[in-house]
Design an enzyme around this catalytic site. Sequence first.
Site, PDB file in Angstrom:
ATOM      1  N   GLU A 288      40.903 -69.031 -38.399  1.00  0.00           N
ATOM      2  CA  GLU A 288      40.925 -68.160 -37.293  1.00  0.00           C
ATOM      3  C   GLU A 288      42.156 -67.341 -37.362  1.00  0.00           C
ATOM      4  OE1 GLU A 288      41.966 -70.462 -33.632  1.00  0.00           O
ATOM      5  OE2 GLU A 288      40.425 -71.733 -34.003  1.00  0.00           O
ATOM      6  N   GLY A 289      42.561 -67.143 -38.564  1.00  0.00           N
ATOM      7  CA  GLY A 289      43.853 -66.314 -38.808  1.00  0.00           C
ATOM      8  C   GLY A 289      44.959 -67.118 -38.316  1.00  0.00           C
TER       9      GLY A 289
END
Lengths: 320, 320
Positions: A288-289
């Site tokens: 998801e970063g």
Amino acid sequence: PAPDSAAQGLALARNGQLTKPPGALGRLEDLAIWLAGWQGREKPQASAPQVVIFAANHGIAARGVSAFPPQVTAQMVANFRHGGAAINQLSRTFGASLGVHALDLDQPTADFTQGPAMTEAEVVSALATGWNAVDPEADLLVTGEMGIGNTTSAAAIAAALLGGNAQDWVGRGTGVDDHGLARKAETVRAGLVAHADALHDPLEVLRRLGGREIAAMTGAIARARMERVAVVLDGFICCAAALVLQRLHEGALDHCIAGHVSAEAGHGRLLAALGKDPLLALGLRLGEGSGAALALGVVQGAIACHSGMATFAEAGVSGA
Amino acid sequence: PAPDSAAQGLALARNGQLTKPPGALGRLEDLAIWLAGWQGREKPQASAPQVVIFAANHGIAARGVSAFPPQVTAQMVANFRHGGAAINQLSRTFGASLGVHALDLDQPTADFTQGPAMTEAEVVSALATGWNAVDPEADLLVTGEMGIGNTTSAAAIAAALLGGNAQDWVGRGTGVDDHGLARKAETVRAGLVAHADALHDPLEVLRRLGGREIAAMTGAIARARMERVAVVLDGFICCAAALVLQRLHEGALDHCIAGHVSAEAGHGRLLAALGKDPLLALGLRLGEGSGAALALGVVQGAIACHSGMATFAEAGVSGA
């Protein structure tokens, strides 16, 4: 494009005048000087970062390579849009904008053990989605992903471009058991055999073994370079996307730093191949970063010190 | 006081329901559950941290143990008050309040190679300054310091309470050369000899070998425990202050985490003796609470995820 060496020189000179012993802020000093170069100013900023997440589905998910079912990709996209995921909280904490791009979720890539994951048109479309997602005005960029099955795809890319055995590059992803891990290795192995003729060509590796969200990250990181927007790399999958660029052109990732090293087995080795020393090592393995977004805090601290501190002369402090 | 085990249990249960694979946020999950216990609520907060800096002067500074002259202590206090130091920028970046306490700067402690650094009245006064500086309403506490010569004092405390040779505990501080380093080791050695009769008593070690800012940190960390305010420990000097409490009472630092490991030679070993695994390792060696303040960003990210994420049920996401 290259960093602005004049701005970097000014930042280096400024750093030497700030009210601290030389070198006492450690890696924060290097971060500020590096970012000054990419932003082309003596005092860089990090208050308006951009986080973009790309989501896609993978044909190989049907091979039992994930602990979660493929419908979780779309469910998590909805969660991102409703603000409920980890990346929403981290983006808000560090003042980042958050964009979510779902790439043809109802159309998984083809199973790469049976043929190329994407057609040429599909990989070009995914690269363009990433390219177009970047805000040229952002201070910093984080690219994140969501895609059930994508650690297996990333492992296949890493093995194809860096060599080594399939089992050297697969890990537990979202938490597969030993049987799942064996299926991941077998899937990567079969993919490498099926595409043995193309492993010398980074873009072909991306098309044949990658996924839409991975190609989108590759496109976004390339666009960021064109715009001189510095990038904080996230975990294993993001780094596999970046690896494609590095194999196309040595130095293509000079505008990137490694936000963290994740718990995914191959990430440390992949970072070493990229020549990147991670800012954080906190055992994250979410994607998801999230790890890169967490590292934004460190970069913001570095930039605040560099751009906000008084010099010895300004503060009337005696030197060493 | 102990953490609230009921709140910790609720936080643990909540953590298991959040929309991420189990354990995927790594140490962020542990941080949130730990802080839930100390704050006594299922969803802890980290938006209003407090940073307090204590400054003092040291008799041993006259022995050439620092790269900077003693007047820099007062100059840096002025810099803190004018907002020009690294800790000002870091406190602002992470939304922390910043308090600065200068302890009798015109009255350095006595040279501890010649006698006790402080009288009983002096050490009690310094402990009280720290005790009274803590805001019981703060979400988190960072204690920082400024004091030319204080890595030598901290090394003497560590050697006294943990054993080992003087050279095992001295480092380059603000950047002394080899001759300065040798003078530091010789000073510590002389201090250990002069106070050999008191090395079993942690508070006597603090009085005889410490300094006012170190005692103030000891007092602040103790008060934080009474108020159940969790503490993010900073570098070598802060950890020497904390060590005094741990030697007085095993478990006295359960409300503390290590914000970072600094570049100061003995800090990693001191953290190991405290049983603390640092959140960051970025080569800082500035003091002022700077490494701990930088780590506030990590804690804030952890708490934002824990307290803000949707559960699987809320988001309609399928489990593994």
